[in-house]
Design a protein around this motif. Structure first.
Motif, mmCIF file in Angstrom:
data_model
loop_
_atom_site.group_PDB
_atom_site.id
_atom_site.type_symbol
_atom_site.label_atom_id
_atom_site.label_comp_id
_atom_site.label_asym_id
_atom_site.label_seq_id
_atom_site.Cartn_x
_atom_site.Cartn_y
_atom_site.Cartn_z
ATOM 1 N N VAL A 1 0.859 -1.183 0.000
ATOM 2 C CA VAL A 1 0.000 0.000 0.000
ATOM 3 C C VAL A 1 0.897 1.236 0.000
ATOM 4 C CG1 VAL A 1 -0.223 0.009 2.528
ATOM 5 C CG2 VAL A 1 -1.926 1.184 1.123
ATOM 6 N N VAL A 2 0.518 2.237 -0.806
ATOM 7 C CA VAL A 2 1.360 3.417 -1.009
ATOM 8 C C VAL A 2 0.501 4.681 -0.973
ATOM 9 C CG1 VAL A 2 3.039 4.553 -2.531
ATOM 10 C CG2 VAL A 2 2.852 2.055 -2.529
ATOM 11 N N ASN A 3 0.914 5.669 -0.174
ATOM 12 C CA ASN A 3 0.299 6.993 -0.247
ATOM 13 C C ASN A 3 0.685 7.667 -1.560
ATOM 14 O OD1 ASN A 3 -0.790 6.897 2.370
ATOM 15 N ND2 ASN A 3 0.986 7.918 3.288
ATOM 16 N N ILE A 4 -0.255 8.365 -2.172
ATOM 17 C CA ILE A 4 0.080 9.229 -3.308
ATOM 18 C C ILE A 4 -0.322 10.651 -2.944
ATOM 19 C CG2 ILE A 4 -0.279 9.788 -5.721
ATOM 20 C CD1 ILE A 4 -0.687 6.912 -6.350
ATOM 21 N N ALA A 5 0.665 11.430 -2.555
ATOM 22 C CA ALA A 5 0.477 12.831 -2.176
ATOM 23 C C ALA A 5 1.853 13.440 -1.993
ATOM 24 C CB ALA A 5 -0.345 12.963 -0.899
ATOM 25 N N GLY A 6 1.884 14.756 -1.944
ATOM 26 C CA GLY A 6 3.162 15.446 -1.858
ATOM 27 C C GLY A 6 3.656 15.722 -0.462
ATOM 28 N N GLY A 7 2.808 15.483 0.551
ATOM 29 C CA GLY A 7 3.218 15.766 1.905
ATOM 30 C C GLY A 7 3.346 17.251 2.198
ATOM 31 N N GLN A 8 2.474 18.061 1.547
ATOM 32 C CA GLN A 8 2.520 19.515 1.725
ATOM 33 C C GLN A 8 1.091 20.042 1.919
ATOM 34 O OE1 GLN A 8 4.558 20.253 -2.046
ATOM 35 N NE2 GLN A 8 6.410 20.819 -0.928
ATOM 36 N N PRO A 9 0.514 19.834 3.094
ATOM 37 C CA PRO A 9 -0.872 20.268 3.311
ATOM 38 C C PRO A 9 -1.031 21.773 3.193
ATOM 39 C CG PRO A 9 0.154 19.607 5.379
ATOM 40 C CD PRO A 9 1.096 19.196 4.299
ATOM 41 N N VAL A 10 -2.182 22.171 2.670
ATOM 42 C CA VAL A 10 -2.505 23.576 2.421
ATOM 43 C C VAL A 10 -3.761 23.934 3.209
ATOM 44 C CG1 VAL A 10 -3.224 25.244 0.658
ATOM 45 C CG2 VAL A 10 -1.481 23.519 0.130
ATOM 46 N N GLY A 11 -3.757 25.089 3.843
ATOM 47 C CA GLY A 11 -4.925 25.543 4.572
ATOM 48 C C GLY A 11 -6.100 25.793 3.653
ATOM 49 N N LEU A 12 -7.297 25.498 4.146
ATOM 50 C CA LEU A 12 -8.498 25.675 3.326
ATOM 51 C C LEU A 12 -8.650 27.120 2.861
ATOM 52 C CD1 LEU A 12 -11.114 24.688 2.067
ATOM 53 C CD2 LEU A 12 -12.207 24.873 4.321
ATOM 54 N N MET A 13 -8.353 28.064 3.729
ATOM 55 C CA MET A 13 -8.510 29.465 3.328
ATOM 56 C C MET A 13 -7.467 29.867 2.290
ATOM 57 S SD MET A 13 -11.206 30.019 4.879
ATOM 58 C CE MET A 13 -11.404 31.682 4.222
ATOM 59 N N ASP A 14 -6.288 29.255 2.325
ATOM 60 C CA ASP A 14 -5.287 29.506 1.279
ATOM 61 C C ASP A 14 -5.760 28.929 -0.054
ATOM 62 O OD1 ASP A 14 -3.512 30.800 3.018
ATOM 63 O OD2 ASP A 14 -2.616 28.902 3.646
ATOM 64 N N PHE A 15 -6.434 27.787 0.016
ATOM 65 C CA PHE A 15 -6.998 27.175 -1.194
ATOM 66 C C PHE A 15 -8.069 28.084 -1.791
ATOM 67 C CE2 PHE A 15 -9.734 23.834 -3.255
ATOM 68 C CZ PHE A 15 -8.789 23.380 -4.165
ATOM 69 N N VAL A 16 -8.929 28.614 -0.934
ATOM 70 C CA VAL A 16 -9.967 29.540 -1.392
ATOM 71 C C VAL A 16 -9.341 30.797 -1.991
ATOM 72 C CG1 VAL A 16 -11.872 31.022 -0.645
ATOM 73 C CG2 VAL A 16 -11.711 28.661 0.197
ATOM 74 N N ALA A 17 -8.270 31.275 -1.366
ATOM 75 C CA ALA A 17 -7.588 32.469 -1.886
ATOM 76 C C ALA A 17 -7.034 32.214 -3.283
ATOM 77 C CB ALA A 17 -6.467 32.885 -0.939
ATOM 78 N N ALA A 18 -6.532 30.989 -3.526
ATOM 79 C CA ALA A 18 -6.032 30.653 -4.864
ATOM 80 C C ALA A 18 -7.165 30.670 -5.885
ATOM 81 C CB ALA A 18 -5.355 29.277 -4.837
ATOM 82 N N ILE A 19 -8.353 30.237 -5.473
ATOM 83 C CA ILE A 19 -9.512 30.280 -6.363
ATOM 84 C C ILE A 19 -9.888 31.728 -6.667
ATOM 85 C CG2 ILE A 19 -11.970 29.711 -6.576
ATOM 86 C CD1 ILE A 19 -11.409 27.297 -4.720
ATOM 87 N N GLU A 20 -9.926 32.549 -5.649
ATOM 88 C CA GLU A 20 -10.283 33.956 -5.840
ATOM 89 C C GLU A 20 -9.289 34.651 -6.775
ATOM 90 O OE1 GLU A 20 -12.495 35.118 -1.648
ATOM 91 O OE2 GLU A 20 -10.309 34.994 -1.671
ATOM 92 N N THR A 21 -8.021 34.356 -6.592
ATOM 93 C CA THR A 21 -7.006 34.950 -7.462
ATOM 94 C C THR A 21 -7.205 34.510 -8.911
ATOM 95 O OG1 THR A 21 -5.394 35.082 -5.658
ATOM 96 C CG2 THR A 21 -4.531 35.130 -7.901
ATOM 97 N N ALA A 22 -7.470 33.226 -9.112
ATOM 98 C CA ALA A 22 -7.646 32.697 -10.468
ATOM 99 C C ALA A 22 -8.884 33.281 -11.140
ATOM 100 C CB ALA A 22 -7.730 31.176 -10.433
ATOM 101 N N LEU A 23 -9.932 33.528 -10.357
ATOM 102 C CA LEU A 23 -11.170 34.074 -10.915
ATOM 103 C C LEU A 23 -11.164 35.598 -10.976
ATOM 104 C CD1 LEU A 23 -13.828 31.782 -9.164
ATOM 105 C CD2 LEU A 23 -13.268 31.829 -11.604
ATOM 106 N N GLY A 24 -10.256 36.210 -10.213
ATOM 107 C CA GLY A 24 -10.186 37.664 -10.206
ATOM 108 C C GLY A 24 -11.316 38.323 -9.456
ATOM 109 N N CYS A 25 -11.878 37.621 -8.451
ATOM 110 C CA CYS A 25 -12.947 38.203 -7.648
ATOM 111 C C CYS A 25 -12.980 37.528 -6.281
ATOM 112 C CB CYS A 25 -14.307 38.079 -8.333
ATOM 113 S SG CYS A 25 -14.834 36.389 -8.636
#
Length: 337
Positions: free
Chosen positions: A259-283
């Motif tokens: 059994v093998v994990n597939i992930a980068g081992g670099q967790p991201v905060g939910l609000m940082d994820f939302v901020a990336a969406i806002e930046t990409a959408l420009g709003c």
């Protein structure tokens, strides 16, 4: 090589099948085309795969053992990749039987077919949800995973155990990989990224669970596919564990199973994820802060060292790259101005 891929009209199955077809392999894609979400998205994925001469689709549920056997007879697979499942943590609270039927009975049928055709490698998709109530971070593959907190997780953990039994009894080289919050173009409409982008584009507020105090080990889909493709050529061999200092292999002592994990081992905060969406959408998004949902966890965080030791690769695409790629696809696909 010849591949049988279950769940080929799904998000991950589509990306993997397209990668293999582009490389010149043949793929028989097996999918039930259920109505868990919009079938038109699944049909569009299969239509793209059908542009390749090496692709053939079989539309049937995993519970149909005869159809699975017929698909395997067509594929004559060197490798089987089992990605089909009833997905989603929250939906398992509404319709638990769908998870038992697909993830347990369906996976049993798939294992029976694999036993009969004896591929050189069987790969099965599991999930980070199997770590359940484990609060020790990062999640190591050898950590106890005996406390599932959702029906989805319980069915996936049971699948892992059943696969180990088949590997032991019939010498079937088997790799179970645990995915961590996969996202990217052609993603599922029930996933947070799709829901957030769709809501923002249509002027609706987004619901932020856990009051935003959550982290996920987001994995961009192209990175995941790269990891799977590399693992395909590395079937477990009993008695040949990874021998790298500091890495604990999960190779079974009694079976060619890992059994093998597939992930980068670099967790991201939910609000940082939302901020990336806002930046990409420009709003900016209107946010409704909500408490944790039943069956959810505060954080996922993978130990990636076994994957990297085996393949020389680990996912590293940042959300600042992956999220805009999804947004570009969404705006194009749904012709949003």
């Amino acid at each position: 090589m010849h591949f049988l891929i279950t769940g080929s009209a799904g998000f991950i199955g589509f990306h993997l099948a397209r990668r293999l077809l582009t490389a010149g392999h043949t793929v028989v894609g097996y999918d039930a085309m259920t109505d868990y979400y919009d079938r038109r998205l699944k049909e569009a994925r299969h239509a793209i795969l059908a542009e390749h001469d090496g692709f053939q689709a079989v539309i049937a549920p995993l519970e149909d053992l005869a159809a699975l056997r017929a698909a395997a007879a067509i594929a004559r697979p060197d490798v089987i990749v089992h990605l089909a499942a009833q997905a989603g943590v929250r939906y398992s609270l509404e319709n638990p039987r769908a998870y038992v039927d697909s993830n347990l009975i369906g996976s049993f049928n798939l294992l029976e077919v694999a036993r009969e055709v004896a591929p050189r490698h069987l790969l099965l998709a599991s999930t980070s949800s199997v770590y359940g109530g484990n609060e020790t971070m990062p999640f190591h593959e050898v950590d106890r995973a005996d406390f599932p907190i959702t029906i989805y997780a319980a069915t996936k953990k049971a699948m892992e155990g059943l696969a180990h039994t088949y590997a032991h009894l019939w010498g079937l080289p088997t790799t179970c990989f645990r995915f961590f919050t996969v996202y990217g173009p052609w993603g599922r409409p029930d996933m947070a990224l799709f829901k957030f982008v769709d809501a923002i584009q249509h002027g609706r507020p987004i619901e932020i669970y856990g009051m935003g105090d959550m982290r996920r080990d987001f994995t961009y889909v192209d990175d995941l596919v790269e990891a799977v493709v590399r693992l395909i050529d590395l079937p477990p061999v009993q008695g040949r564990p990874v021998m790298i200092s500091g890495v604990i292999d999960t190779l079974s002592p009694v079976a060619p199973w890992r059994v093998v994990n597939i992930a980068g081992g670099q967790p991201v905060g939910l609000m940082d994820f939302v901020a990336a969406i806002e930046t990409a959408l420009g709003c900016r998004a209107e946010k409704l802060m909500r408490p944790m949902q039943l069956g959810d966890v505060r954080e996922t965080f993978a130990d990636h060292r076994l994957l990297e030791s085996l393949t020389g690769f680990r996912p590293q695409t940042p959300v600042t790259v992956g999220v805009p790629a999804f947004v570009d696809w969404y705006l194009s696909k749904y012709q949003v101005q």
